[in-house]
Design a protein around this motif. Structure first.
Motif, PDB file in Angstrom:
ATOM      1  N   ALA A   1       0.833  -1.201   0.000  1.00  0.00           N
ATOM      2  CA  ALA A   1       0.000   0.000   0.000  1.00  0.00           C
ATOM      3  C   ALA A   1       0.869   1.253   0.000  1.00  0.00           C
ATOM      4  N   GLU A   2       1.953   1.239   0.757  1.00  0.00           N
ATOM      5  CA  GLU A   2       2.848   2.393   0.804  1.00  0.00           C
ATOM      6  C   GLU A   2       3.509   2.632  -0.554  1.00  0.00           C
ATOM      7  N   ALA A   3       3.707   1.552  -1.300  1.00  0.00           N
ATOM      8  CA  ALA A   3       4.287   1.662  -2.644  1.00  0.00           C
ATOM      9  C   ALA A   3       3.234   1.975  -3.703  1.00  0.00           C
ATOM     10  N   GLY A   4       1.972   2.032  -3.307  1.00  0.00           N
ATOM     11  CA  GLY A   4       0.905   2.315  -4.254  1.00  0.00           C
ATOM     12  C   GLY A   4       0.435   1.105  -5.020  1.00  0.00           C
ATOM     13  N   LEU A   5       0.666  -0.095  -4.472  1.00  0.00           N
ATOM     14  CA  LEU A   5       0.292  -1.336  -5.147  1.00  0.00           C
ATOM     15  C   LEU A   5      -0.868  -2.016  -4.422  1.00  0.00           C
ATOM     16  N   ALA A   6      -1.582  -2.855  -5.141  1.00  0.00           N
ATOM     17  CA  ALA A   6      -2.632  -3.659  -4.534  1.00  0.00           C
ATOM     18  C   ALA A   6      -2.011  -4.765  -3.692  1.00  0.00           C
ATOM     19  N   ALA A   7      -2.803  -5.341  -2.792  1.00  0.00           N
ATOM     20  CA  ALA A   7      -2.342  -6.460  -1.980  1.00  0.00           C
ATOM     21  C   ALA A   7      -1.867  -7.594  -2.879  1.00  0.00           C
ATOM     22  N   GLY A   8      -0.742  -8.181  -2.529  1.00  0.00           N
ATOM     23  CA  GLY A   8      -0.166  -9.250  -3.341  1.00  0.00           C
ATOM     24  C   GLY A   8       0.595  -8.739  -4.542  1.00  0.00           C
ATOM     25  N   GLY A   9       0.868  -7.437  -4.587  1.00  0.00           N
ATOM     26  CA  GLY A   9       1.510  -6.864  -5.765  1.00  0.00           C
ATOM     27  C   GLY A   9       2.943  -7.279  -5.969  1.00  0.00           C
ATOM     28  N   PHE A  10       3.697  -7.448  -4.881  1.00  0.00           N
ATOM     29  CA  PHE A  10       5.090  -7.838  -5.024  1.00  0.00           C
ATOM     30  C   PHE A  10       5.225  -9.347  -5.164  1.00  0.00           C
ATOM     31  N   GLN A  11       6.053  -9.758  -6.112  1.00  0.00           N
ATOM     32  CA  GLN A  11       6.378 -11.172  -6.262  1.00  0.00           C
ATOM     33  C   GLN A  11       7.592 -11.498  -5.402  1.00  0.00           C
ATOM     34  N   TYR A  12       7.424 -12.433  -4.479  1.00  0.00           N
ATOM     35  CA  TYR A  12       8.522 -12.935  -3.653  1.00  0.00           C
ATOM     36  C   TYR A  12       9.012 -14.258  -4.222  1.00  0.00           C
ATOM     37  N   MET A  13      10.139 -14.743  -3.720  1.00  0.00           N
ATOM     38  CA  MET A  13      10.663 -16.027  -4.184  1.00  0.00           C
ATOM     39  C   MET A  13      11.128 -16.864  -3.001  1.00  0.00           C
ATOM     40  N   ASN A  14      11.266 -18.155  -3.230  1.00  0.00           N
ATOM     41  CA  ASN A  14      11.807 -19.091  -2.256  1.00  0.00           C
ATOM     42  C   ASN A  14      13.311 -19.151  -2.479  1.00  0.00           C
ATOM     43  N   GLN A  15      14.071 -18.470  -1.641  1.00  0.00           N
ATOM     44  CA  GLN A  15      15.509 -18.297  -1.843  1.00  0.00           C
ATOM     45  C   GLN A  15      16.283 -19.461  -1.232  1.00  0.00           C
ATOM     46  N   VAL A  16      17.219 -20.017  -1.991  1.00  0.00           N
ATOM     47  CA  VAL A  16      17.924 -21.232  -1.558  1.00  0.00           C
ATOM     48  C   VAL A  16      19.437 -21.119  -1.688  1.00  0.00           C
ATOM     49  N   HIS A  17      19.975 -19.910  -1.811  1.00  0.00           N
ATOM     50  CA  HIS A  17      21.422 -19.684  -1.921  1.00  0.00           C
ATOM     51  C   HIS A  17      22.009 -20.352  -3.166  1.00  0.00           C
ATOM     52  N   GLY A  18      21.304 -20.224  -4.281  1.00  0.00           N
ATOM     53  CA  GLY A  18      21.805 -20.747  -5.543  1.00  0.00           C
ATOM     54  C   GLY A  18      22.014 -19.625  -6.542  1.00  0.00           C
ATOM     55  N   ASN A  19      21.954 -19.977  -7.826  1.00  0.00           N
ATOM     56  CA  ASN A  19      22.119 -18.964  -8.874  1.00  0.00           C
ATOM     57  C   ASN A  19      21.053 -19.055  -9.958  1.00  0.00           C
ATOM     58  N   THR A  20      19.909 -19.684  -9.620  1.00  0.00           N
ATOM     59  CA  THR A  20      18.813 -19.784 -10.577  1.00  0.00           C
ATOM     60  C   THR A  20      18.092 -18.449 -10.702  1.00  0.00           C
ATOM     61  N   VAL A  21      17.802 -18.055 -11.940  1.00  0.00           N
ATOM     62  CA  VAL A  21      17.094 -16.810 -12.224  1.00  0.00           C
ATOM     63  C   VAL A  21      15.736 -17.168 -12.819  1.00  0.00           C
ATOM     64  N   ALA A  22      14.660 -16.715 -12.184  1.00  0.00           N
ATOM     65  CA  ALA A  22      13.307 -16.981 -12.674  1.00  0.00           C
ATOM     66  C   ALA A  22      12.799 -15.768 -13.433  1.00  0.00           C
ATOM     67  N   PHE A  23      12.097 -16.011 -14.536  1.00  0.00           N
ATOM     68  CA  PHE A  23      11.435 -14.921 -15.242  1.00  0.00           C
ATOM     69  C   PHE A  23       9.969 -14.919 -14.852  1.00  0.00           C
ATOM     70  N   ILE A  24       9.471 -13.740 -14.459  1.00  0.00           N
ATOM     71  CA  ILE A  24       8.089 -13.587 -14.020  1.00  0.00           C
ATOM     72  C   ILE A  24       7.334 -12.830 -15.106  1.00  0.00           C
ATOM     73  N   GLY A  25       6.475 -13.533 -15.821  1.00  0.00           N
ATOM     74  CA  GLY A  25       5.756 -12.933 -16.934  1.00  0.00           C
ATOM     75  C   GLY A  25       4.657 -11.987 -16.487  1.00  0.00           C
ATOM     76  N   ASP A  26       4.331 -11.027 -17.323  1.00  0.00           N
ATOM     77  CA  ASP A  26       3.336 -10.021 -16.984  1.00  0.00           C
ATOM     78  C   ASP A  26       1.953 -10.615 -16.759  1.00  0.00           C
ATOM     79  N   GLY A  27       1.626 -11.674 -17.479  1.00  0.00           N
ATOM     80  CA  GLY A  27       0.284 -12.215 -17.395  1.00  0.00           C
ATOM     81  C   GLY A  27       0.057 -13.134 -16.216  1.00  0.00           C
ATOM     82  N   GLU A  28       1.105 -13.405 -15.431  1.00  0.00           N
ATOM     83  CA  GLU A  28       0.981 -14.320 -14.309  1.00  0.00           C
ATOM     84  C   GLU A  28       0.582 -13.559 -13.047  1.00  0.00           C
ATOM     85  N   ALA A  29      -0.305 -14.167 -12.267  1.00  0.00           N
ATOM     86  CA  ALA A  29      -0.609 -13.597 -10.953  1.00  0.00           C
ATOM     87  C   ALA A  29       0.577 -13.838 -10.039  1.00  0.00           C
ATOM     88  N   ALA A  30       0.749 -12.961  -9.053  1.00  0.00           N
ATOM     89  CA  ALA A  30       1.811 -13.177  -8.071  1.00  0.00           C
ATOM     90  C   ALA A  30       1.586 -14.530  -7.404  1.00  0.00           C
TER      91      ALA A  30
END
Length: 234
Positions: A44-73
């Motif tokens: 809300a402080e950033a001006g986004l709806a609830a669930g707006g930020f995409q988080y990730m499950n971090q495992v200390h690796g080097n995998t890079v995920a692409f998050i497409g525009d059409g996907e829900a968080a």
């Protein structure tokens, strides 16, 4: 709520939260409902709806995920240590590791955003070069980076063999703590990798271990996590 926040280019914002925003991680034994409530307050402080930020499950690796525009968080966050999007708001969580936020644009003016979790294994295994490579594969030009608060080389003590192993891969990480023992300077290592990739580093945050307003795992293993954020908005 925000340790540091700025509009880094028209319509693109970068921020790092502080302890005042509370723990934003679901994996440290905190009440999940409270964590989600805090995340919504940050959104809300950033001006986004609830669930707006995409988080990730971090495992200390080097995998890079692409998050497409059409996907829900994704409530079940992708398992990765970096994410790239063409405008979707992204979040990375840390409490001593290096949070890196990146932004570039395509030749057509489309933003390309990224976040990376650059802990010791991630720096050593090249999560940041991998993130920059994926951004460029999406057409990103003029990439800039913001290195958030993290434990500094004067405070991050490690065994000598570990220092040698990491420094063999990333020489800029080699350091000695302020009390004279082997250490690792992960922010310096992150900066060296980004600059080697031709990325301009615009900001580097303070030491988490030395600041009570930031979470530090070395300071307290039961601590929460703060976030590095990037999003588009007015």
């Amino acid at each position: 709520m925000f340790w540091w926040r700025t509009e880094v280019r028209p319509g693109v914002w970068v921020a790092f939260t502080d302890a005042g925003a509370g723990n934003l991680a679901l994996h440290v034994g905190d009440d999940p409902a409270e964590v989600r409530r805090r995340r919504e307050l940050v959104e809300a402080e950033a001006g986004l709806a609830a669930g707006g930020f995409q988080y990730m499950n971090q495992v200390h690796g080097n995998t890079v995920a692409f998050i497409g525009d059409g996907e829900a968080a994704c409530p079940a966050a992708p398992t990765a240590d970096a994410m790239v999007s063409s405008g979707r708001p992204l979040a990375v969580m840390v409490a001593d590791c290096v949070p890196v936020v990146l932004a570039g644009t395509t030749s057509g003016g489309q933003p390309v955003l990224a976040v990376a979790h650059a802990g010791r294994p991630g720096v050593a295994s090249g999560v940041l070069p991998a993130t920059v490579e994926r951004m460029r594969a999406e057409g990103a030009e003029g990439i800039r980076a913001w290195i958030g608060p993290s434990i500094c080389g004067s405070c991050y003590e490690v065994p000598e063999g570990m220092r040698d192993d990491v420094a063999a891969a990333v020489p800029a990480t080699w350091t000695t703590t302020s009390w004279g023992t082997p250490g690792l300077d992960l922010p310096a290592g992150a900066r060296s990798q980004l600059e080697a990739c031709g990325v301009v580093v615009e900001y580097s945050g303070p030491c988490t271990f030395e600041n009570d307003n930031l979470f530090s795992y070395r300071g307290n293993p039961a601590t929460g996590r703060f976030a590095g954020l990037v999003w588009t908005g007015e």
